[in-house]
Enzyme design. Structure first.
Site, PDB file in Angstrom:
ATOM      1  N   TYR A   1      -7.202   8.615   0.869  1.00  0.00           N
ATOM      2  CA  TYR A   1      -6.334   7.639   1.537  1.00  0.00           C
ATOM      3  C   TYR A   1      -5.212   8.429   2.011  1.00  0.00           C
ATOM      4  O   TYR A   1      -4.946   9.662   1.745  1.00  0.00           O
ATOM      5  CB  TYR A   1      -5.780   6.442   0.527  1.00  0.00           C
ATOM      6  CG  TYR A   1      -5.111   5.667   1.319  1.00  0.00           C
ATOM      7  CD1 TYR A   1      -5.992   4.707   2.283  1.00  0.00           C
ATOM      8  CD2 TYR A   1      -3.691   5.116   1.188  1.00  0.00           C
ATOM      9  CE1 TYR A   1      -5.145   3.874   3.115  1.00  0.00           C
ATOM     10  CE2 TYR A   1      -2.980   4.162   1.784  1.00  0.00           C
ATOM     11  CZ  TYR A   1      -4.004   3.278   2.777  1.00  0.00           C
ATOM     12  OH  TYR A   1      -3.133   2.486   3.386  1.00  0.00           O
TER      13      TYR A   1
ATOM     14  N   ARG B   1      -3.130   0.375   1.269  1.00  0.00           N
ATOM     15  CA  ARG B   1      -4.266  -0.120   0.853  1.00  0.00           C
ATOM     16  C   ARG B   1      -4.738   0.497  -0.520  1.00  0.00           C
ATOM     17  O   ARG B   1      -5.764  -0.116  -1.119  1.00  0.00           O
ATOM     18  CB  ARG B   1      -5.065  -0.528   2.047  1.00  0.00           C
ATOM     19  CG  ARG B   1      -4.604  -1.221   3.262  1.00  0.00           C
ATOM     20  CD  ARG B   1      -5.731  -1.617   3.822  1.00  0.00           C
ATOM     21  NE  ARG B   1      -6.362  -2.764   3.414  1.00  0.00           N
ATOM     22  CZ  ARG B   1      -6.097  -4.166   3.207  1.00  0.00           C
ATOM     23  NH1 ARG B   1      -5.170  -4.636   3.821  1.00  0.00           N
ATOM     24  NH2 ARG B   1      -6.890  -5.057   2.723  1.00  0.00           N
TER      25      ARG B   1
ATOM     26  N   TRP C   1       0.812  -3.076  11.639  1.00  0.00           N
ATOM     27  CA  TRP C   1       0.995  -1.788  11.028  1.00  0.00           C
ATOM     28  C   TRP C   1       1.141  -0.557  12.014  1.00  0.00           C
ATOM     29  O   TRP C   1       1.588   0.370  11.869  1.00  0.00           O
ATOM     30  CB  TRP C   1       0.293  -1.757   9.751  1.00  0.00           C
ATOM     31  CG  TRP C   1       0.325  -2.676   8.651  1.00  0.00           C
ATOM     32  CD1 TRP C   1      -0.299  -3.671   8.355  1.00  0.00           C
ATOM     33  CD2 TRP C   1       1.662  -2.861   7.844  1.00  0.00           C
ATOM     34  NE1 TRP C   1      -0.020  -4.488   7.584  1.00  0.00           N
ATOM     35  CE2 TRP C   1       1.216  -4.180   7.123  1.00  0.00           C
ATOM     36  CE3 TRP C   1       2.792  -2.134   7.627  1.00  0.00           C
ATOM     37  CZ2 TRP C   1       2.102  -4.566   6.268  1.00  0.00           C
ATOM     38  CZ3 TRP C   1       3.733  -2.742   6.836  1.00  0.00           C
ATOM     39  CH2 TRP C   1       3.364  -3.785   5.936  1.00  0.00           C
TER      40      TRP C   1
END
Length: 199
Positions: A8, A14, A104
Site C-alpha cells: 500500500y 485503506r 480523496w
C-alpha cells in the site's frame, strides 16, 4: 504460518484495518509501502489496478475489507455467532459507505474542499448520532468483546477528526470506544511504532 506481504502507499488509508488485525492477532507480515511516484508502474501489474493487496504465499488478494474478513475468519474479531458476524459486516459497510463518499483523489482543490465540507457538516453528524444510538451503553459495538468493526470505527474516526476536530464533541460514548480500542496492548503498540502520516 503463511508468508504475508501487504502492499500500500505510505499512509494509513485503506490498509490500516489490515495492519490492526495483523497486530492484534500477532501475525508477522511485510509492510511494503510504496511512493506515489512508483504507483503508475505498479498499477499496471495488478489484476484490478488498486491497492492494498495482500500476497499470501505468493497468491494475491485484493480489496481491503475482503482481506480483513479473510484474516478475521474463525477468530474472535469476526464476532462470536453468525448473527454477530452479520452485524460486524453491517457496521463496517456503513462506515465504509460514508468514507467512500469523500473525493480523496479529486485534483481540483476547491472542489475537493467544498465536498469535504458538505459531507462533514451535513452528513457526518447524522452518522455519528446513528452510531452513538447503536452503541448505546454497551462496551463494544457488537457483542461482549472487541471485533474488527471497533477497529474500523477507530481508524475511520481518526481520519475524520483530522478534517473535523469537533466531530465527536457531542458523543462521549464514541470517544470512549475509540480510547478502548487504542488501549488494547497490541493496538497501542502498533499506533506507537507505525510511521506517522496525516491520513
Amino acid at each position: 504460518m503463511p508468508n504475508y506481504k501487504l502492499t500500500y502507499f505510505n499512509m494509513r488509508g485503506r490498509a490500516e484495518i489490515i495492519r490492526y488485525i495483523f497486530a492484534y492477532l500477532d501475525i508477522q507480515y511485510e509492510d511494503h509501502r510504496i511512493e506515489q511516484a512508483d504507483w503508475p508502474e505498479i498499477k499496471s501489474t495488478l489484476p484490478f489496478g488498486k491497492i492494498p493487496i495482500l500476497e499470501v504465499d505468493g497468491l494475491t488478494l485484493h480489496q481491503s475489507l475482503a482481506i480483513a474478513r479473510y484474516l478475521t475468519k474463525n477468530t474472535d474479531l469476526a464476532g462470536n455467532t453468525e448473527m454477530e458476524q452479520c452485524h460486524v459486516d453491517a457496521i463496517v459497510d456503513t462506515l465504509d459507505d460514508f468514507m467512500s463518499c469523500f473525493p480523496w483523489a479529486e485534483k481540483k482543490q476547491d472542489v475537493k474542499e467544498q465536498m469535504f465540507n458538505e459531507l462533514l457538516t451535513y452528513n457526518a453528524p447524522h452518522l455519528m448520532q446513528d452510531l452513538d444510538t447503536y452503541l448505546g451503553g454497551r462496551e463494544w459495538l457488537i457483542g461482549n468483546s472487541v471485533t474488527w468493526a471497533d477497529f474500523y470505527w477507530e481508524i475511520c474516526s481518526t481520519t475524520l477528526l483530522v478534517f473535523k476536530p469537533d466531530l465527536l464533541d457531542n458523543h462521549p460514548r464514541l470517544v470512549t470506544l475509540r480510547k478502548k480500542v487504542q488501549a488494547i496492548p497490541a493496538v497501542a503498540n502498533w499506533i506507537k511504532r507505525r510511521p506517522q502520516t496525516k491520513l
